[in-house]
Design a protein around this motif. Structure first.
Motif, PDB file in Angstrom:
ATOM      1  N   ALA A   1       0.844  -1.205   0.000  1.00  0.00           N
ATOM      2  CA  ALA A   1       0.000   0.000   0.000  1.00  0.00           C
ATOM      3  C   ALA A   1       0.873   1.246   0.000  1.00  0.00           C
ATOM      4  O   ALA A   1       0.603   2.214  -0.729  1.00  0.00           O
ATOM      5  N   PHE A   2       1.936   1.229   0.793  1.00  0.00           N
ATOM      6  CA  PHE A   2       2.910   2.333   0.836  1.00  0.00           C
ATOM      7  C   PHE A   2       3.523   2.558  -0.546  1.00  0.00           C
ATOM      8  O   PHE A   2       3.592   3.700  -1.027  1.00  0.00           O
ATOM      9  N   ALA A   3       3.946   1.494  -1.211  1.00  0.00           N
ATOM     10  CA  ALA A   3       4.574   1.617  -2.530  1.00  0.00           C
ATOM     11  C   ALA A   3       3.630   2.247  -3.546  1.00  0.00           C
ATOM     12  O   ALA A   3       4.036   3.095  -4.341  1.00  0.00           O
ATOM     13  N   ILE A   4       2.381   1.843  -3.511  1.00  0.00           N
ATOM     14  CA  ILE A   4       1.402   2.407  -4.451  1.00  0.00           C
ATOM     15  C   ILE A   4       1.182   3.887  -4.154  1.00  0.00           C
ATOM     16  O   ILE A   4       1.179   4.720  -5.068  1.00  0.00           O
ATOM     17  N   ALA A   5       1.021   4.223  -2.881  1.00  0.00           N
ATOM     18  CA  ALA A   5       0.762   5.619  -2.508  1.00  0.00           C
ATOM     19  C   ALA A   5       1.923   6.525  -2.860  1.00  0.00           C
ATOM     20  O   ALA A   5       1.720   7.661  -3.298  1.00  0.00           O
ATOM     21  N   CYS A   6       3.157   6.066  -2.684  1.00  0.00           N
ATOM     22  CA  CYS A   6       4.294   6.968  -2.911  1.00  0.00           C
ATOM     23  C   CYS A   6       4.745   7.015  -4.369  1.00  0.00           C
ATOM     24  O   CYS A   6       5.465   7.935  -4.751  1.00  0.00           O
ATOM     25  N   ASN A   7       4.306   6.103  -5.195  1.00  0.00           N
ATOM     26  CA  ASN A   7       4.596   6.172  -6.624  1.00  0.00           C
ATOM     27  C   ASN A   7       3.437   6.868  -7.321  1.00  0.00           C
ATOM     28  O   ASN A   7       2.650   6.262  -8.037  1.00  0.00           O
ATOM     29  N   GLU A   8       3.345   8.157  -7.061  1.00  0.00           N
ATOM     30  CA  GLU A   8       2.177   8.919  -7.508  1.00  0.00           C
ATOM     31  C   GLU A   8       2.384   9.674  -8.808  1.00  0.00           C
ATOM     32  O   GLU A   8       1.491  10.371  -9.265  1.00  0.00           O
ATOM     33  N   ASP A   9       3.549   9.557  -9.411  1.00  0.00           N
ATOM     34  CA  ASP A   9       3.764  10.161 -10.726  1.00  0.00           C
ATOM     35  C   ASP A   9       4.688   9.237 -11.518  1.00  0.00           C
ATOM     36  O   ASP A   9       4.842   8.070 -11.164  1.00  0.00           O
ATOM     37  N   ASP A  10       5.320   9.729 -12.576  1.00  0.00           N
ATOM     38  CA  ASP A  10       6.118   8.843 -13.428  1.00  0.00           C
ATOM     39  C   ASP A  10       7.530   8.589 -12.902  1.00  0.00           C
ATOM     40  O   ASP A  10       8.282   7.833 -13.488  1.00  0.00           O
ATOM     41  N   ARG A  11       7.886   9.176 -11.754  1.00  0.00           N
ATOM     42  CA  ARG A  11       9.211   8.944 -11.165  1.00  0.00           C
ATOM     43  C   ARG A  11       9.166   7.719 -10.252  1.00  0.00           C
ATOM     44  O   ARG A  11       8.218   7.540  -9.506  1.00  0.00           O
ATOM     45  N   VAL A  12      10.202   6.887 -10.325  1.00  0.00           N
ATOM     46  CA  VAL A  12      10.290   5.700  -9.477  1.00  0.00           C
ATOM     47  C   VAL A  12      10.627   6.132  -8.054  1.00  0.00           C
ATOM     48  O   VAL A  12      11.622   6.814  -7.825  1.00  0.00           O
ATOM     49  N   THR A  13       9.778   5.727  -7.113  1.00  0.00           N
ATOM     50  CA  THR A  13       9.990   6.036  -5.708  1.00  0.00           C
ATOM     51  C   THR A  13      10.085   4.720  -4.943  1.00  0.00           C
ATOM     52  O   THR A  13       9.271   3.820  -5.132  1.00  0.00           O
ATOM     53  N   VAL A  14      11.101   4.622  -4.101  1.00  0.00           N
ATOM     54  CA  VAL A  14      11.362   3.391  -3.350  1.00  0.00           C
ATOM     55  C   VAL A  14      11.368   3.686  -1.850  1.00  0.00           C
ATOM     56  O   VAL A  14      11.411   4.835  -1.438  1.00  0.00           O
ATOM     57  N   ALA A  15      11.370   2.626  -1.068  1.00  0.00           N
ATOM     58  CA  ALA A  15      11.421   2.783   0.387  1.00  0.00           C
ATOM     59  C   ALA A  15      12.832   3.133   0.825  1.00  0.00           C
ATOM     60  O   ALA A  15      13.797   2.503   0.411  1.00  0.00           O
ATOM     61  N   ALA A  16      12.937   4.130   1.679  1.00  0.00           N
ATOM     62  CA  ALA A  16      14.208   4.472   2.313  1.00  0.00           C
ATOM     63  C   ALA A  16      14.256   3.825   3.694  1.00  0.00           C
ATOM     64  O   ALA A  16      15.324   3.694   4.284  1.00  0.00           O
ATOM     65  N   GLY A  17      13.105   3.420   4.194  1.00  0.00           N
ATOM     66  CA  GLY A  17      13.015   2.757   5.485  1.00  0.00           C
ATOM     67  C   GLY A  17      11.563   2.660   5.901  1.00  0.00           C
ATOM     68  O   GLY A  17      10.703   3.348   5.346  1.00  0.00           O
ATOM     69  N   ALA A  18      11.298   1.783   6.856  1.00  0.00           N
ATOM     70  CA  ALA A  18       9.934   1.622   7.347  1.00  0.00           C
ATOM     71  C   ALA A  18       9.964   0.977   8.721  1.00  0.00           C
ATOM     72  O   ALA A  18      10.885   0.222   9.047  1.00  0.00           O
ATOM     73  N   ASP A  19       8.944   1.291   9.499  1.00  0.00           N
ATOM     74  CA  ASP A  19       8.765   0.708  10.825  1.00  0.00           C
ATOM     75  C   ASP A  19       7.327   0.225  10.938  1.00  0.00           C
ATOM     76  O   ASP A  19       6.420   0.818  10.343  1.00  0.00           O
ATOM     77  N   ILE A  20       7.131  -0.826  11.721  1.00  0.00           N
ATOM     78  CA  ILE A  20       5.775  -1.326  11.935  1.00  0.00           C
ATOM     79  C   ILE A  20       5.587  -1.683  13.396  1.00  0.00           C
ATOM     80  O   ILE A  20       6.519  -2.160  14.059  1.00  0.00           O
ATOM     81  N   ALA A  21       4.386  -1.428  13.883  1.00  0.00           N
ATOM     82  CA  ALA A  21       3.986  -1.855  15.224  1.00  0.00           C
ATOM     83  C   ALA A  21       2.827  -2.828  15.049  1.00  0.00           C
ATOM     84  O   ALA A  21       1.809  -2.485  14.444  1.00  0.00           O
TER      85      ALA A  21
END
Length: 142
Positions: free
Chosen positions: A69-89
């Motif tokens: 879900a994060f990947a879809i939300a942050c790839n909101e235009d034609d530029r490739v956006t990747v995770a720099a880090g993530a935390d989960i509880a």
């Protein structure tokens, strides 16, 4: 996947192509419910083979759902956006047969960096996990 309106079709297209190539999400049986710039909703039915030795959903699968879900939300235009880090509880265990839904929302995006929050809930609407992802936009395009 839900129908895409004319207003969002152009912005959503890169995410759709990304997801069409996402073999891991396909293997997990993830369903994209909403795919808008900065906002995504993805669901997953927990299978028996997604549980751990305690017969609860393995945290890695909950993380994978939230991460998608994060990947879809942050790839909101034609530029490739990747995770720099993530935390989960992890807040509530779930079991096989339940459906989990992850809702990702952009909190901020400045320059090449972004922060996105993802809430994972069960079919009763109870929060199962909270995820925070940090994105980095690359010079590459889709």
């Amino acid at each position: 996947m839900t129908d895409v309106t004319t207003e969002t079709a152009e912005a959503v297209q890169p995410n759709r192509a990304m997801m069409q190539r996402d073999r891991a999400s396909a293997m997990l049986g993830l369903t994209v419910e909403r795919d808008d710039p900065g906002h995504a909703v993805v669901s997953m039915r927990v299978r028996d083979d997604m549980t751990n030795g305690f017969r609860i959903t393995h945290g890695g699968f909950v993380f994978a759902l939230a991460d998608t879900a994060f990947a879809i939300a942050c790839n909101e235009d034609d530029r490739v956006t990747v995770a720099a880090g993530a935390d989960i509880a992890f807040l509530k265990p779930t079991v096989a047969g339940q459906t989990l839904t992850a809702t990702a929302v952009r909190r901020t995006r400045t320059g090449r960096s972004g922060i996105y929050d993802v809430t994972v809930v069960d079919e009763q609407g109870d929060t199962v996990a909270e995820f925070r992802g940090r994105s980095r936009t690359t010079p590459q395009t889709h």
